[in-house]
Design an enzyme around this catalytic site. Structure first.
Site, PDB file in Angstrom:
ATOM      1  N   CYS A  97       0.854  -1.123  -0.016  1.00  0.00           N
ATOM      2  CA  CYS A  97       0.034  -0.058   0.030  1.00  0.00           C
ATOM      3  C   CYS A  97       0.952   1.350   0.024  1.00  0.00           C
ATOM      4  O   CYS A  97       2.042   1.225  -0.009  1.00  0.00           O
ATOM      5  CB  CYS A  97      -0.969  -0.182   1.372  1.00  0.00           C
ATOM      6  SG  CYS A  97      -1.916  -1.528   1.481  1.00  0.00           S
ATOM      7  N   ASP A 134      -3.555  -8.820   8.135  1.00  0.00           N
ATOM      8  CA  ASP A 134      -2.442  -8.591   9.335  1.00  0.00           C
ATOM      9  C   ASP A 134      -2.562  -7.260   9.798  1.00  0.00           C
ATOM     10  O   ASP A 134      -1.843  -6.826  10.806  1.00  0.00           O
ATOM     11  CB  ASP A 134      -0.980  -9.047   8.456  1.00  0.00           C
ATOM     12  CG  ASP A 134      -1.043  -8.273   7.057  1.00  0.00           C
ATOM     13  OD1 ASP A 134      -1.953  -7.437   6.759  1.00  0.00           O
ATOM     14  OD2 ASP A 134       0.291  -8.077   6.860  1.00  0.00           O
ATOM     15  N   GLY A 139      14.964 -12.772  -5.131  1.00  0.00           N
ATOM     16  CA  GLY A 139      16.015 -13.232  -4.632  1.00  0.00           C
ATOM     17  C   GLY A 139      16.895 -12.155  -4.107  1.00  0.00           C
ATOM     18  O   GLY A 139      18.081 -12.321  -3.516  1.00  0.00           O
ATOM     19  N   GLY A 148       2.669  -2.863   4.285  1.00  0.00           N
ATOM     20  CA  GLY A 148       3.526  -4.023   4.357  1.00  0.00           C
ATOM     21  C   GLY A 148       2.832  -5.440   4.668  1.00  0.00           C
ATOM     22  O   GLY A 148       1.609  -5.539   4.173  1.00  0.00           O
ATOM     23  N   LEU A 178      -3.401  -1.764  -1.869  1.00  0.00           N
ATOM     24  CA  LEU A 178      -3.327  -2.804  -2.756  1.00  0.00           C
ATOM     25  C   LEU A 178      -3.813  -4.073  -2.064  1.00  0.00           C
ATOM     26  O   LEU A 178      -2.923  -4.517  -0.992  1.00  0.00           O
ATOM     27  CB  LEU A 178      -1.855  -2.908  -3.305  1.00  0.00           C
ATOM     28  CG  LEU A 178      -1.766  -4.313  -4.368  1.00  0.00           C
ATOM     29  CD1 LEU A 178      -2.359  -4.307  -5.472  1.00  0.00           C
ATOM     30  CD2 LEU A 178      -0.109  -4.258  -4.560  1.00  0.00           C
TER      31      LEU A 178
END
Length: 644
Positions: free
Chosen positions: A2, A105, A375, A81, A55
């Site tokens: 977000c 979350d 990665g 996050g 988002l």
């Protein structure tokens, strides 16, 4: 993922209408970071307002909407996050009597911080995040950033009104915005190609440092806490090295890697991965594929110039693992289409030219999935950069000798050194002390300076290019901290972890991916894995001129070594060729000496000779690209810059 923004006037000297209008403007600026929903919350009586662009990744229902309040309205959060141990924390909070309205979350973070306090709850979170937490009873605003700087957070104070946002451009909508260019930041940018926090391109705007918590109370007093200190974790790791066998350490690392990847595969939307064919991204994809029955969606980018092209390697890895692979080949025209967006996309001058393929890779990936694993971070955490091996470690006896010589030289009175100089052979008398100092530095201290000059520097004397320029202190100047770490590779790792990682690599990925509303997760930067890696003996990371030894061992359990054991290519682009060809006219227009003179910031006479030498066949691509990115920023952000 977000975008968040907000304003706080401790003296409540901002009227309700102005607070609302400014908050709306700041939040709308971040629309690309959260296209699914927008939320605003304001309390004009206390001078506080929070904005959020969403988002939707987890709990797609309205119960996940933000800004989010506790039932009694005392606590409010705007959060950006992902927390990967949210379910464990939710269960613990539930046992402590906390009830939940949804499954996001965000609600876990809100109610955990409300119950335990921000300082106590944040260290229990595993994830990437930047958020603002308001406590109405205390009249206290807390700004928090994750441990390694995956998610950004800028802040500033103008005329007693604090503003903060996920991206700097949102602060332009601050009701009292007035900022000028930070010439130290410009000088540092020309050296490295990025600006190292806490400073920013504007003198009045700062970046919250990784692992930090900034609290602002009703009196306007600020307190900054470090809740997780990467420096201390490095020192502590080397003090408490594991004593287990090689095989045991490979297996324990393997378990931690599997867990870090598995936690980041949880989403209520489609998920995939970036795949370059290198060790880090191949390992992430291998561990994803090993923990799902679905074919993992993988994405890579290639170049027609073979010396830059890793796409065939990525395709071979994907084929072996059974992934569903998509690739895109980048041409100069693709770069030309992206270049006009770069200044707005990155907010500050940003000189890493791999920003171009990173954006194109993100755009292609977003057509298929909403979340991608990457990665990034493996080189810093497990010592993978080839540049680490350019400086051979001296023997321990030789190292001790030159350290002793350095200590003696620093403690010897100048008068005694001059007396010794008078006794020296005639050919050494001139500048004897200077010669002696430089000789000792070359053998003991100066390898870090050489690392900076040889491996990290774009313009070797950037202060000569900037009118009134000087370089700020950075971690490579902190010899006390670096010298306390054992081994040159560890010292270079530490410098990169504290500077290059949060202010180049993670900025590049965040801005490029969020420009197309793609969430990128980085399992190799799980803080538990970071702490584990610094407890590994050196030979588990570096051996015989190779890095990432333990990652190679784990990956070999999934992929044949012949598919990944090759020289590291990196994520470079043929910018040197393009600047002499399809991008030449664009570059020439930005390097106009009259424009640069008029800006009063750069000295064109110190820059243009290098441009001419590049056109003649020498390679000055990186330093020239830095200047081009700075000029692009200055021209696109002229409305936001106050005259000196």
């Amino acid at each position: 993922m977000c975008g968040i923004a907000g304003l706080f006037s401790p003296s409540a000297n901002i009227n309700a209408e102005r607070l609302q209008v400014s908050l709306e403007g700041m939040t709308k600026t971040l629309a690309h970071r959260g296209p699914d929903a927008e939320g605003l919350w304001a309390d004009p009586v206390h001078g506080i307002g929070l904005g959020h662009k969403r988002l939707s990744i987890r709990d797609l229902s309205p119960t996940g909407a933000q800004p989010m309040q506790t039932g009694h309205g005392r606590h409010v959060i705007a959060y950006n996050g992902e927390i990967y141990n949210a379910e464990e924390l939710r269960s613990e909070l539930h046992q402590q009597g906390v009830s939940f309205d949804g499954t996001s979350d965000t609600e876990v973070v809100l109610k955990g911080c409300a119950l335990h306090g921000v300082e106590a709850f944040v260290p229990r979170m595993i994830g990437m995040f930047a958020f603002a937490f308001w406590d109405a009873e205390k009249r206290q605003l807390s700004l928090v950033r994750d441990r390694l700087g995956v998610k950004p957070l800028y802040y500033a104070c103008f005329q007693g009104v604090w503003g903060f946002a996920s991206e700097l451009k949102a602060l332009y909508k601050h009701p009292h915005w007035k900022a000028d260019i930070n010439r130290q930041a410009v000088t540092q940018f020309l050296r490295y190609g990025y600006i190292h926090g806490p400073i920013s391109i504007f003198s009045q705007v700062y970046k919250l440092l990784p692992g930090s918590l900034l609290q602002i109370d009703a009196s306007g007093t600020t307190q900054e806490h470090v809740y997780w200190d990467a420096r201390e974790k490095m020192r502590e790791g080397q003090r408490t090295l594991y004593r287990a066998s090689h095989n045991e350490l490979v297996e324990s690392t393997h378990r931690m890697l599997r867990d870090a990847v598995k936690r980041r595969m949880v989403a209520d939307v489609s998920l995939g991965a970036f795949l370059s064919g290198g060790i880090d991204s191949s390992l992430v994809v291998a561990l994803m594929q090993a923990q799902t029955s679905q074919r993992v969606r993988t994405f890579s980018i290639g170049f027609s110039e073979s010396e830059y092209d890793e796409a065939p390697y990525a395709k071979a890895i994907a084929t072996h693992l059974g992934a569903d692979h998509t690739e895109l080949y980048m041409e100069p025209k693709d770069a030309w289409d992206v270049i006009p967006q770069l200044a707005s996309m990155y907010d500050e001058p940003f000189g890493d030219s791999s920003q171009l393929p990173t954006y194109l890779l993100s755009a292609m990936t977003r057509k298929h999935v909403t979340v991608a694993l990457s990665g990034d971070g493996g080189d810093e955490v497990f010592a993978g950069y080839a540049r680490y091996f350019l400086f051979e470690d001296t023997s321990s006896i030789e190292k001790k000798f030159w350290k002793l010589a350095s200590d003696i030289l620093q403690r010897t009175p100048a008068s005694l050194l001059q007396l010794i100089a008078r006794c020296a052979p005639a050919r050494y008398k001139q500048d004897f002390v200077g010669r002696l100092t430089r000789m000792v530095e070359r053998h003991y201290v100066d390898y870090l300076s050489r690392y900076r000059q040889v491996c990290l520097t774009h313009w070797p004397a950037p202060g000569d290019l900037v009118v009134g320029g000087s370089e700020p202190h950075d971690v490579l100047d902190d010899r006390g901290f670096l010298d306390a770490l054992a081994g040159k590779v560890s010292q270079m790792q530490a410098a990169d972890t504290l500077c290059y990682l949060p202010d180049d690599i993670l900025v590049k990925v965040d801005r490029a991916s969020m420009a197309v509303s793609l969430e990128v997760r980085v399992p190799l930067l799980d803080h538990r894995l970071f702490e584990h890696a610094w407890r590994l003996p050196a030979d588990m990371k570096v051996r015989n001129g190779l890095g990432k030894i333990v990652l190679r061992e784990v990956l070999s359990q999934y992929v044949p070594r012949q598919l990944f054991e090759r020289p590291k290519m990196g994520f470079g682009v043929p910018i040197d060729h393009w600047l002499r060809g399809p991008l030449k006219d664009w570059a020439q227009s930005l390097l106009d000496p009259h424009t640069m003179k008029g800006q009063g910031l750069l000295r064109p006479e110190a820059i243009l000779p290098s441009w001419q030498r590049h056109l003649a066949g020498e390679n000055f691509a990186y330093p020239i690209w830095n200047v081009l990115m700075l000029e692009g920023f200055l021209q696109s952000s002229a409305h936001a810059v106050c005259a000196d």
